[in-house]
Design an enzyme around this catalytic site. Structure first.
Site, PDB file in Angstrom:
ATOM      1  N   HIS A   1      41.677   7.539  74.405  1.00  0.00           N
ATOM      2  CA  HIS A   1      41.889   7.745  73.049  1.00  0.00           C
ATOM      3  C   HIS A   1      42.194   6.274  72.349  1.00  0.00           C
ATOM      4  O   HIS A   1      43.247   5.676  72.959  1.00  0.00           O
ATOM      5  CB  HIS A   1      42.589   8.902  72.693  1.00  0.00           C
ATOM      6  CG  HIS A   1      44.166   8.898  72.874  1.00  0.00           C
ATOM      7  ND1 HIS A   1      44.962   8.157  72.283  1.00  0.00           N
ATOM      8  CD2 HIS A   1      44.861   9.453  73.954  1.00  0.00           C
ATOM      9  CE1 HIS A   1      46.216   8.032  72.458  1.00  0.00           C
ATOM     10  NE2 HIS A   1      46.224   8.757  73.776  1.00  0.00           N
TER      11      HIS A   1
ATOM     12  N   GLU B   1      47.011  14.018  79.573  1.00  0.00           N
ATOM     13  CA  GLU B   1      47.784  13.043  80.634  1.00  0.00           C
ATOM     14  C   GLU B   1      48.972  13.837  81.046  1.00  0.00           C
ATOM     15  O   GLU B   1      49.316  13.578  82.102  1.00  0.00           O
ATOM     16  CB  GLU B   1      48.490  12.021  79.234  1.00  0.00           C
ATOM     17  CG  GLU B   1      47.516  11.245  78.722  1.00  0.00           C
ATOM     18  CD  GLU B   1      48.231  10.430  77.543  1.00  0.00           C
ATOM     19  OE1 GLU B   1      49.383  10.785  77.233  1.00  0.00           O
ATOM     20  OE2 GLU B   1      47.797   9.228  77.134  1.00  0.00           O
TER      21      GLU B   1
END
Length: 142
Positions: free
Chosen positions: A23, A135
């Protein structure tokens, strides 16, 4: 039997190419630069992109289109977090959304305080959000 030497174990015409994209800059990244504990803060759990993050998205989108990669993407798999969805939709989504088009937008205007226009789902690959792409998976205290 074909006696030609193959560079791999499986014929390339039957393989898929996988591109991994992280991202763009989120507000949690900015906060984490001054206080690393911010990365664990609930305030930044589902952080949105910063203006610099949106510039990064625009640059990657331009690169993906200029190289022709955008025409080769069959599927976009993304984390369900806002910053990853904003990045993926901004890079791989259709052109700007216009009223009257018979397809829904991938992103509504100003999603996640983006100050960005709607993004169309027209002429873009399908998107799938997968929870396991995150994550960290935060486990509730027992």
């Amino acid at each position: 039997m074909d006696a030609t030497i193959s560079p791999g174990l499986y014929p390339l015409h039957r393989c898929k190419t996988l591109h991994l994209v992280r991202h763009a800059q989120g507000v949690h990244n900015v906060a984490g630069e001054t206080d690393h504990a911010a990365y664990s803060s609930e305030e930044y759990f589902d952080a949105h992109l910063t203006p610099l993050g949106w510039q990064q998205v625009d640059h990657l989108r331009n690169h993906v289109h200029a190289t022709g990669l955008s025409k080769k993407v069959d599927l976009v798999i993304v984390s369900p977090l806002l910053r990853t969805m904003q990045t993926a939709v901004g890079v791989f989504g259709g052109e700007g959304y216009k009223d009257g088009i018979e397809v829904p937008p991938l992103m509504v205007a100003n999603a996640g305080q983006s100050d960005r226009p709607e993004i169309s789902s027209l002429n873009c690959p399908p998107f799938v959000a997968v929870e396991l792409c995150r994550e960290h998976l935060v486990c509730p205290a027992t």
